[in-house]
Design a protein around this motif. Structure first.
Motif, PDB file in Angstrom:
ATOM      1  N   ASN A 189      51.712 -19.266  27.829  1.00 25.53           N
ATOM      2  CA  ASN A 189      51.011 -18.072  28.289  1.00 25.53           C
ATOM      3  C   ASN A 189      50.826 -18.091  29.801  1.00 25.53           C
ATOM      4  O   ASN A 189      50.927 -17.064  30.470  1.00 25.53           O
ATOM      5  CB  ASN A 189      49.659 -17.973  27.595  1.00 25.53           C
ATOM      6  N   SER A 238      44.318 -19.624  29.222  1.00 23.80           N
ATOM      7  CA  SER A 238      44.826 -18.399  28.607  1.00 23.80           C
ATOM      8  C   SER A 238      43.875 -17.233  28.840  1.00 23.80           C
ATOM      9  O   SER A 238      44.308 -16.111  29.143  1.00 23.80           O
ATOM     10  CB  SER A 238      45.014 -18.608  27.099  1.00 23.80           C
ATOM     11  N   PRO A 268      37.266 -14.703  31.765  1.00 25.59           N
ATOM     12  CA  PRO A 268      38.117 -13.514  31.917  1.00 25.59           C
ATOM     13  C   PRO A 268      37.571 -12.526  32.946  1.00 25.59           C
ATOM     14  O   PRO A 268      38.356 -11.919  33.692  1.00 25.59           O
ATOM     15  CB  PRO A 268      38.116 -12.900  30.506  1.00 25.59           C
ATOM     16  N   HIS A 298      48.298 -15.920  19.857  1.00 27.00           N
ATOM     17  CA  HIS A 298      47.862 -16.651  21.037  1.00 27.00           C
ATOM     18  C   HIS A 298      46.384 -16.979  20.937  1.00 27.00           C
ATOM     19  O   HIS A 298      45.543 -16.081  20.820  1.00 27.00           O
ATOM     20  CB  HIS A 298      48.129 -15.803  22.288  1.00 27.00           C
ATOM     21  N   THR A 325      44.741 -13.904  31.086  1.00 26.93           N
ATOM     22  CA  THR A 325      44.610 -12.618  30.409  1.00 26.93           C
ATOM     23  C   THR A 325      43.637 -11.709  31.158  1.00 26.93           C
ATOM     24  O   THR A 325      43.901 -10.516  31.360  1.00 26.93           O
ATOM     25  CB  THR A 325      44.138 -12.822  28.958  1.00 26.93           C
ATOM     26  N   ARG A 351      46.544  -4.940  22.426  1.00 30.98           N
ATOM     27  CA  ARG A 351      46.908  -6.353  22.548  1.00 30.98           C
ATOM     28  C   ARG A 351      45.725  -7.176  23.042  1.00 30.98           C
ATOM     29  O   ARG A 351      45.478  -8.280  22.563  1.00 30.98           O
ATOM     30  CB  ARG A 351      48.099  -6.479  23.498  1.00 30.98           C
ATOM     31  N   VAL A 352      44.961  -6.639  24.004  1.00 31.79           N
ATOM     32  CA  VAL A 352      43.792  -7.349  24.515  1.00 31.79           C
ATOM     33  C   VAL A 352      42.761  -7.548  23.402  1.00 31.79           C
ATOM     34  O   VAL A 352      42.160  -8.622  23.270  1.00 31.79           O
ATOM     35  CB  VAL A 352      43.162  -6.583  25.696  1.00 31.79           C
ATOM     36  N   LEU A 370      43.837 -10.338  21.146  1.00 35.78           N
ATOM     37  CA  LEU A 370      43.619 -11.632  21.788  1.00 35.78           C
ATOM     38  C   LEU A 370      42.156 -12.047  21.684  1.00 35.78           C
ATOM     39  O   LEU A 370      41.842 -13.194  21.343  1.00 35.78           O
ATOM     40  CB  LEU A 370      44.034 -11.558  23.257  1.00 35.78           C
ATOM     41  N   THR A 426      53.577 -14.847  32.843  1.00 34.64           N
ATOM     42  CA  THR A 426      53.462 -13.889  33.942  1.00 34.64           C
ATOM     43  C   THR A 426      54.649 -13.994  34.891  1.00 34.64           C
ATOM     44  O   THR A 426      55.219 -12.986  35.305  1.00 34.64           O
ATOM     45  CB  THR A 426      52.156 -14.138  34.713  1.00 34.64           C
ATOM     46  N   ILE A 441      50.808  -6.617  27.822  1.00 33.43           N
ATOM     47  CA  ILE A 441      49.466  -6.193  28.217  1.00 33.43           C
ATOM     48  C   ILE A 441      49.534  -5.084  29.255  1.00 33.43           C
ATOM     49  O   ILE A 441      48.864  -4.067  29.145  1.00 33.43           O
ATOM     50  CB  ILE A 441      48.664  -7.390  28.755  1.00 33.43           C
ATOM     51  N   THR A 445      45.266 -10.472  34.277  1.00 31.84           N
ATOM     52  CA  THR A 445      46.277  -9.459  33.960  1.00 31.84           C
ATOM     53  C   THR A 445      45.633  -8.095  33.747  1.00 31.84           C
ATOM     54  O   THR A 445      46.117  -7.069  34.240  1.00 31.84           O
ATOM     55  CB  THR A 445      47.067  -9.869  32.707  1.00 31.84           C
ATOM     56  N   MET A 454      53.364 -12.099  25.123  1.00 37.65           N
ATOM     57  CA  MET A 454      52.423 -12.017  26.234  1.00 37.65           C
ATOM     58  C   MET A 454      53.092 -11.309  27.404  1.00 37.65           C
ATOM     59  O   MET A 454      54.119 -10.689  27.284  1.00 37.65           O
ATOM     60  CB  MET A 454      51.964 -13.423  26.632  1.00 37.65           C
TER      61      MET A 454
END
Length: 590
Positions: free
Chosen positions: A30, A534, A155, A110, A538, A558-559, A562, A34, A502, A541, A498
């Motif tokens: 992960n 991770s 995050p 993930h 995330t 997707r978020v 996760l 990017t 996102i 991102t 991944m």
């Protein structure tokens, strides 16, 4: 030495290696998604750089967060100086965490290996000494309260750092009428930031054995800033002239090794001038070669493009392919490409195709012979398949599927910047990716090596109190190599879900995401808090994606998935660890 519990040490070692392997296949994949998603670096290059910097971060810095997992969740008094029970407890924790992360990795889910192990250790602590003995509170920043607070803080902080860095790039470069020169001449600034952060992580945090973190503040400031300035000066001398010749002069005669010419490139006459710079295409969605007609292809006829009358008279009765059929067709195209390759992967794929398993069970004689013929090919495919996997096609979604349509809507709300500008930041992103990988090795190696170090010290000395001893360097080296192996062989299974799934990625966005995540990880690691890399990448991102000016540029479905997997990890891993420990500790026996 507890010779009677050697089998516990062996089992604990196996699960420590499995946990490290899953960490590489899940968390590290992960972290590098990017860079690969932005096309700044290929999957193979990511594997090489990831291996080098993961091991550097783990060996030089990783012992600090390992100490938190070893000694700060379950107090030493809970084991009543019984080294055998201590060995069993951390073996059960490793077994629970590695099994859960392995299942999730297999299903491309993930999760956080950090929170998996922390939760498993907490569950084991409840089964061993009761819930009252587990450090649930803040506990000087090392208890479960402090660790789980990172579930929200990490995050959010990463999103803020990533958004700030990208908005600086956007204001200074992207919003200019002619952004290319601005991207070239400001590049040393970003090398300065990346070099300073990477050096800070080594010097200020330091390895406990080297005691670099005990140096005075003036020493830390001078070394970190001096290194960052040095990197920026080298970028100004060698990088800026090289990129200037490629994207501003548009000289196709410039080779990669000519960066050694330095400022001489400014005076070098243009050898092969073109109207377009010789830079890669950084678009997320690109046409496949097999859809581009060859130069000698016949001219399309009326039969190739039916008229409206024919469409009415002869309706197309072909059935519409299902979702699974579209996905299978995409996998088939990849296998067909691999079958044509000349290297080991091509040989392995052809061997598996030409020697299928026959009718009957595996114990049939012809199937036994086929199995031993297929076995070397299966090993080669397992080791090399990820290096040839089409990561970008998997991330953007196959055309015609709901996922492909969803990603197309997300990409439509992201502004696409010139390839010449993005090419400049692709070099910066390589440095930021290595910084992020170093930070991951510094933080996440503690997941596996912490419990393994406890098991080893208890087995070797027979004293539970020896868990306070420093983590041996050889254990850091072994598990960091195992992490790299997981990234090399199975990282593609997480990487494919991944990155671009996102939000829209590009090198300028990617280096902002990675730098924001790296800074956050290093801040948490400085306080010995095992934070999920991770979650940081995330969050960064999402923060960069929101800089497009609309929430539609982020795939919040997707978020949400996760976040659900992160939250589910805590009770599941904790329950598995607690149940295992409770069974083994209280099992009836003669």
């Amino acid at each position: 030495m507890l010779d009677q519990y050697t089998y516990v040490f062996a089992i604990g070692t196996f699960f420590a290696l499995l946990d490290a392997y899953n960490n590489g296949a899940n968390d590290v994949a992960n972290a590098w998604a990017t860079s690969v998603s932005s096309r700044s670096i290929s999957y193979r290059q990511a594997m090489i750089f990831g291996t080098i910097f993961e091991m550097l971060g783990a060996i030089t810095v990783g012992a600090r967060t390992a100490d938190t997992i070893k000694n700060s969740i379950i107090p030493l008094s809970a084991f009543q100086n019984n080294a055998g029970v201590q060995m069993l407890a951390f073996t059960c924790a490793l077994a629970a965490a590695s099994s859960w992360v392995m299942w999730c990795t297999r299903h491309s889910a993930h999760v956080s290996s950090t929170y998996s192990l922390v939760s498993a250790v907490a569950g084991v602590g409840v089964a061993t000494a009761g819930a009252s003995k587990v450090q649930w509170g803040w506990h000087d920043g090392k208890g479960l309260g402090a660790i789980f607070s990172g579930l929200v803080m990490a995050p959010a902080i990463s999103a803020a750092f990533g958004a700030i860095i990208f908005m600086l790039i956007k204001l200074v470069v992207h919003m200019r009428k002619n952004p290319v020169p601005w991207a070239v001449w400001t590049a040393p600034v970003w090398f300065l930031i990346a070099g300073t952060v990477c050096t800070l992580s080594i010097v200020y945090k330091g390895s406990p054995n080297l005691k670099l973190n005990k140096k005075p503040a003036w020493y830390v400031a001078s070394v970190t800033m001096g290194t960052g300035v040095g990197v920026a000066i080298l970028a100004a001398i060698f990088f800026v002239p090289f990129v200037h010749a490629k994207v501003i002069k548009k000289d196709h005669g410039v080779k990669w090794w000519m960066f050694l010419y330095g400022p001489l490139l400014f005076k070098r006459p243009v050898v092969a001038e073109s109207d377009r710079a010789n830079v890669p295409n950084y678009a997320v969605v690109q046409d496949d070669d097999e859809h581009i007609p060859a130069n000698n292809s016949p001219t399309p006829t009326e039969s190739d493009h039916p008229t409206e009358k024919k469409l009415v008279d002869e309706p197309d009765i072909r059935p519409v392919p299902t979702y699974k059929e579209i996905q299978a067709d995409g996998e088939r195209k990849l296998r067909e490409k691999l079958l044509k390759k000349r290297g080991p992967i091509g040989w392995a794929m052809r061997t598996l195709r030409d020697h299928p398993m026959g009718a009957g069970r595996i114990y049939e004689l012809h199937n036994i012979k086929a199995f031993f013929v297929r076995l070397p090919a299966m090993i080669v495919c397992g080791a090399l398949y990820g290096l040839h996997y089409d990561i970008h096609a998997a991330q953007s979604g196959i055309a015609g599927t709901p996922e492909g349509e969803r990603m197309a809507r997300v990409y439509a709300h992201a502004h696409k910047y010139p390839n010449e500008v993005e090419h400049t930041y692709s070099f910066v992103q390589i440095l930021t990716a290595c910084t992020a990988s170093f930070a991951h090795g510094a933080n996440d190696i503690g997941n596996s090596v912490g419990p393994w170090a406890v098991i080893y010290s208890a087995w070797k000395t027979g004293n539970a109190a020896e868990s306070k001893a420093p983590v041996p360097i050889w254990q850091l080296a072994v598990l960091s190599a195992t992490i790299s192996l997981g990234l090399l062989t199975y990282g593609y299974n997480i990487m494919k879900v991944m990155g671009n799934k996102i939000t829209y990625h590009s090198p300028s966005r990617g280096c902002s995401m990675e730098m924001g995540a790296a800074i956050t990880v290093l801040v948490f690691s400085q306080y010995s808090l095992p934070v999920s890399t991770s979650m940081c990448i995330t969050g960064a991102t999402v923060g960069v994606g929101l800089c497009n000016g609309t929430i539609k540029a982020v795939n919040f479905q997707r978020v949400g998935l996760l976040m659900l997997s992160w939250i589910a990890t805590i009770p599941i891993a904790g329950t598995i660890g607690g149940v295992l420990m409770g069974l083994f500790l209280n099992a009836p026996h003669f």
